[in-house]
Scaffold this motif. Structure first.
Motif, PDB file in Angstrom:
ATOM      1  N   VAL A   1       0.867  -1.183   0.000  1.00  0.00           N
ATOM      2  CA  VAL A   1       0.000   0.000   0.000  1.00  0.00           C
ATOM      3  C   VAL A   1       0.903   1.232   0.000  1.00  0.00           C
ATOM      4  O   VAL A   1       1.910   1.264   0.714  1.00  0.00           O
ATOM      5  CB  VAL A   1      -0.980   0.012   1.195  1.00  0.00           C
ATOM      6  N   VAL A   2       0.545   2.228  -0.800  1.00  0.00           N
ATOM      7  CA  VAL A   2       1.350   3.450  -0.891  1.00  0.00           C
ATOM      8  C   VAL A   2       0.476   4.663  -0.617  1.00  0.00           C
ATOM      9  O   VAL A   2      -0.718   4.671  -0.911  1.00  0.00           O
ATOM     10  CB  VAL A   2       2.013   3.602  -2.285  1.00  0.00           C
ATOM     11  N   GLY A   3       1.081   5.689  -0.056  1.00  0.00           N
ATOM     12  CA  GLY A   3       0.376   6.932   0.239  1.00  0.00           C
ATOM     13  C   GLY A   3       1.176   7.722   1.259  1.00  0.00           C
ATOM     14  O   GLY A   3       2.296   7.339   1.620  1.00  0.00           O
ATOM     15  N   ALA A   4       0.605   8.804   1.751  1.00  0.00           N
ATOM     16  CA  ALA A   4       1.268   9.613   2.772  1.00  0.00           C
ATOM     17  C   ALA A   4       0.202  10.379   3.566  1.00  0.00           C
ATOM     18  O   ALA A   4      -0.601  11.083   2.955  1.00  0.00           O
ATOM     19  CB  ALA A   4       2.265  10.581   2.130  1.00  0.00           C
ATOM     20  N   PRO A   5       0.130  10.252   4.890  1.00  0.00           N
ATOM     21  CA  PRO A   5       0.995   9.384   5.702  1.00  0.00           C
ATOM     22  C   PRO A   5       0.530   7.937   5.622  1.00  0.00           C
ATOM     23  O   PRO A   5      -0.652   7.678   5.467  1.00  0.00           O
ATOM     24  CB  PRO A   5       0.781   9.934   7.114  1.00  0.00           C
ATOM     25  N   ILE A   6       1.466   6.993   5.759  1.00  0.00           N
ATOM     26  CA  ILE A   6       1.118   5.578   5.577  1.00  0.00           C
ATOM     27  C   ILE A   6       1.344   4.768   6.852  1.00  0.00           C
ATOM     28  O   ILE A   6       0.931   3.612   6.954  1.00  0.00           O
ATOM     29  CB  ILE A   6       1.930   4.985   4.390  1.00  0.00           C
ATOM     30  N   ARG A   7       1.971   5.387   7.838  1.00  0.00           N
ATOM     31  CA  ARG A   7       2.394   4.643   9.037  1.00  0.00           C
ATOM     32  C   ARG A   7       1.234   3.888   9.689  1.00  0.00           C
ATOM     33  O   ARG A   7       1.384   2.770  10.150  1.00  0.00           O
ATOM     34  CB  ARG A   7       3.021   5.635  10.032  1.00  0.00           C
ATOM     35  N   HIS A   8       0.045   4.510   9.729  1.00  0.00           N
ATOM     36  CA  HIS A   8      -1.063   3.897  10.465  1.00  0.00           C
ATOM     37  C   HIS A   8      -1.965   3.038   9.582  1.00  0.00           C
ATOM     38  O   HIS A   8      -3.025   2.605  10.021  1.00  0.00           O
ATOM     39  CB  HIS A   8      -1.893   4.984  11.151  1.00  0.00           C
ATOM     40  N   SER A   9      -1.536   2.783   8.331  1.00  0.00           N
ATOM     41  CA  SER A   9      -2.397   2.004   7.432  1.00  0.00           C
ATOM     42  C   SER A   9      -2.699   0.620   8.009  1.00  0.00           C
ATOM     43  O   SER A   9      -1.811  -0.080   8.508  1.00  0.00           O
ATOM     44  CB  SER A   9      -1.720   1.844   6.066  1.00  0.00           C
ATOM     45  N   ARG A  10      -3.966   0.222   7.915  1.00  0.00           N
ATOM     46  CA  ARG A  10      -4.398  -1.102   8.402  1.00  0.00           C
ATOM     47  C   ARG A  10      -4.338  -2.133   7.282  1.00  0.00           C
ATOM     48  O   ARG A  10      -4.651  -3.305   7.506  1.00  0.00           O
ATOM     49  CB  ARG A  10      -5.843  -1.037   8.905  1.00  0.00           C
ATOM     50  N   SER A  11      -4.001  -1.716   6.060  1.00  0.00           N
ATOM     51  CA  SER A  11      -4.068  -2.634   4.915  1.00  0.00           C
ATOM     52  C   SER A  11      -3.191  -3.878   5.079  1.00  0.00           C
ATOM     53  O   SER A  11      -3.648  -4.987   4.765  1.00  0.00           O
ATOM     54  CB  SER A  11      -3.718  -1.893   3.618  1.00  0.00           C
ATOM     55  N   PRO A  12      -1.943  -3.764   5.583  1.00  0.00           N
ATOM     56  CA  PRO A  12      -1.146  -4.995   5.733  1.00  0.00           C
ATOM     57  C   PRO A  12      -1.821  -6.011   6.654  1.00  0.00           C
ATOM     58  O   PRO A  12      -1.838  -7.217   6.357  1.00  0.00           O
ATOM     59  CB  PRO A  12       0.173  -4.480   6.336  1.00  0.00           C
ATOM     60  N   PHE A  13      -2.412  -5.539   7.747  1.00  0.00           N
ATOM     61  CA  PHE A  13      -3.111  -6.429   8.687  1.00  0.00           C
ATOM     62  C   PHE A  13      -4.294  -7.116   7.990  1.00  0.00           C
ATOM     63  O   PHE A  13      -4.479  -8.327   8.080  1.00  0.00           O
ATOM     64  CB  PHE A  13      -3.580  -5.610   9.895  1.00  0.00           C
ATOM     65  N   ILE A  14      -5.091  -6.316   7.270  1.00  0.00           N
ATOM     66  CA  ILE A  14      -6.283  -6.849   6.614  1.00  0.00           C
ATOM     67  C   ILE A  14      -5.892  -7.906   5.572  1.00  0.00           C
ATOM     68  O   ILE A  14      -6.443  -9.014   5.550  1.00  0.00           O
ATOM     69  CB  ILE A  14      -7.083  -5.704   5.945  1.00  0.00           C
ATOM     70  N   HIS A  15      -4.922  -7.584   4.727  1.00  0.00           N
ATOM     71  CA  HIS A  15      -4.542  -8.528   3.663  1.00  0.00           C
ATOM     72  C   HIS A  15      -3.877  -9.778   4.246  1.00  0.00           C
ATOM     73  O   HIS A  15      -4.020 -10.878   3.697  1.00  0.00           O
ATOM     74  CB  HIS A  15      -3.646  -7.831   2.635  1.00  0.00           C
ATOM     75  N   ARG A  16      -3.183  -9.631   5.361  1.00  0.00           N
ATOM     76  CA  ARG A  16      -2.583 -10.816   5.999  1.00  0.00           C
ATOM     77  C   ARG A  16      -3.687 -11.768   6.474  1.00  0.00           C
ATOM     78  O   ARG A  16      -3.612 -12.978   6.264  1.00  0.00           O
ATOM     79  CB  ARG A  16      -1.682 -10.383   7.172  1.00  0.00           C
ATOM     80  N   LEU A  17      -4.734 -11.201   7.091  1.00  0.00           N
ATOM     81  CA  LEU A  17      -5.835 -12.067   7.558  1.00  0.00           C
ATOM     82  C   LEU A  17      -6.571 -12.707   6.384  1.00  0.00           C
ATOM     83  O   LEU A  17      -6.972 -13.869   6.457  1.00  0.00           O
ATOM     84  CB  LEU A  17      -6.819 -11.269   8.428  1.00  0.00           C
ATOM     85  N   PHE A  18      -6.750 -11.970   5.305  1.00  0.00           N
ATOM     86  CA  PHE A  18      -7.363 -12.567   4.108  1.00  0.00           C
ATOM     87  C   PHE A  18      -6.496 -13.739   3.618  1.00  0.00           C
ATOM     88  O   PHE A  18      -7.003 -14.824   3.331  1.00  0.00           O
ATOM     89  CB  PHE A  18      -7.459 -11.549   2.964  1.00  0.00           C
ATOM     90  N   ALA A  19      -5.190 -13.507   3.498  1.00  0.00           N
ATOM     91  CA  ALA A  19      -4.279 -14.526   2.947  1.00  0.00           C
ATOM     92  C   ALA A  19      -4.303 -15.780   3.814  1.00  0.00           C
ATOM     93  O   ALA A  19      -4.281 -16.908   3.288  1.00  0.00           O
ATOM     94  CB  ALA A  19      -2.869 -13.959   2.850  1.00  0.00           C
ATOM     95  N   GLU A  20      -4.394 -15.585   5.136  1.00  0.00           N
ATOM     96  CA  GLU A  20      -4.409 -16.736   6.046  1.00  0.00           C
ATOM     97  C   GLU A  20      -5.631 -17.622   5.807  1.00  0.00           C
ATOM     98  O   GLU A  20      -5.573 -18.827   6.026  1.00  0.00           O
ATOM     99  CB  GLU A  20      -4.398 -16.251   7.509  1.00  0.00           C
TER     100      GLU A  20
END
Ligand code: NDP
Length: 274
Positions: free
Chosen positions: A8-27
């Protein structure tokens, strides 16, 4: 096992929840996925995309302030991205195309459905005319809303948005300080007012009726300023933007991996984590 990479790209990106969401989907599917986040400011997306394609990424999610830039960079666009003029998903295709999609509107419509809100024949007031609103308007029209009022702090932007979806009689603009001509079934806050301050955006008087629901694209650990305002006005059905966030991500995930993840457990997990 081959690891699929996304970001995921953007600014600010530090608080993005996308990595968490996609990790749970992948699992859910045992998919080997590496999903990173990367701070990218305005004007820098083209260089980063070239680098990420070189690294073999399947695609990227795009957030503030890059959605228009991503749209312009694409070599192909889904019909809903073409209509929106903004993209929150770029897919890097085997034929070298960079394909833009906009899943924000679909995410909103799916989340509303979870809460029993149907849109066909309904009257909707949309607050805001920024990047998110551009994705939402075509989805609302496609879902069959009878009347859409758009009210924005900068009236010209509301007028431009309404003109882009010229459907005479269905889309009307309204000043924030004006009176809504009729009560609506749903008020959607797509302004960033609740993010940047504790004050809700102004809402045209007369918009609320007995059964009006309120949806706020903003979300957080507590009640958002807009939903607090709605509660104080006696609105019973109040929905924050967390479900929409997960639903727009699910549509991107399906696009990239051909897999439809279950979203409700992910929404619950994310809410527990906020
Ligand atoms: P933009 O910056 O493109 O647009 C911001 C909008 O908010 C503009 O219409 C702007 O009005 C308005 N605005 C900002 N501050 C105020 C204020 N104090 N009072 C009234 N109006 C104000 O942002 P986006 O459209 O991309 O995003 C909007 C919000 O939606 C953000 O909070 C974002 O986090 C959220 N969002 C949530 C998603 C989800 O999945 N839950 C998905 C996408 C976005 P003006 O034109 O006058 O500047």
């Amino acid at each position: 096992m081959r690891v699929v990479r996304c970001c995921v790209v953007g600014a600010p990106i530090r608080h993005s929840r996308s990595p968490f969401i996609h990790r749970l989907f992948a699992e859910q599917f045992g998919l080997a996925l590496r999903y990173d986040k990367r701070e990218v400011g305005p004007g820098a997306l083209a260089g980063v995309v070239a680098e990420l394609i070189g690294d073999g990424l399947r695609g990227i999610n795009v957030t503030i302030p890059l959605k228009e830039e991503a749209w312009a960079l694409a070599t192909r666009r889904s019909p809903r991205a073409a209509a929106a003029g903004a993209a929150n998903v770029l897919s890097f295709e085997p034929d070298a195309a960079i394909e833009a999609d906009n899943t924000d509107g679909l995410g909103l419509v799916r989340d509303l459905a979870h809460h029993g809100v149907t849109l066909a024949g309904r009257r909707v007031l949309l607050l805001g005319a920024g990047g998110a609103a551009r994705g939402i308007v075509p989805a609302l029209l496609e879902a069959g809303v009878a009347r859409l009022f758009i009210a924005n702090r900068t009236p010209d932007k509301a007028a431009a948005l309404a003109a882009a979806f010229a459907t005479p009689g269905r889309v009307k603009t309204l000043a924030l300080a004006a009176r809504c001509p009729e009560p609506v079934d749903l008020v959607i806050n797509s302004t960033s007012a609740g993010l940047t301050s504790a004050a809700p955006p102004p809402v045209p008087a007369g918009a609320l009726g007995a059964g009006t629901a309120c949806h706020d694209l903003v979300y957080g650990s507590g009640e958002t300023p807009f939903l607090r305002w709605a509660r104080e006005q006696g609105v019973k059905l109040r929905i924050d933007g967390l479900g929409m966030l997960v639903e727009q991500a699910a549509a991107a995930f399906a696009r990239w991996h051909g897999l439809e993840p279950a979203t409700l457990p992910v929404i619950e997990a994310l809410r527990r984590r906020l």
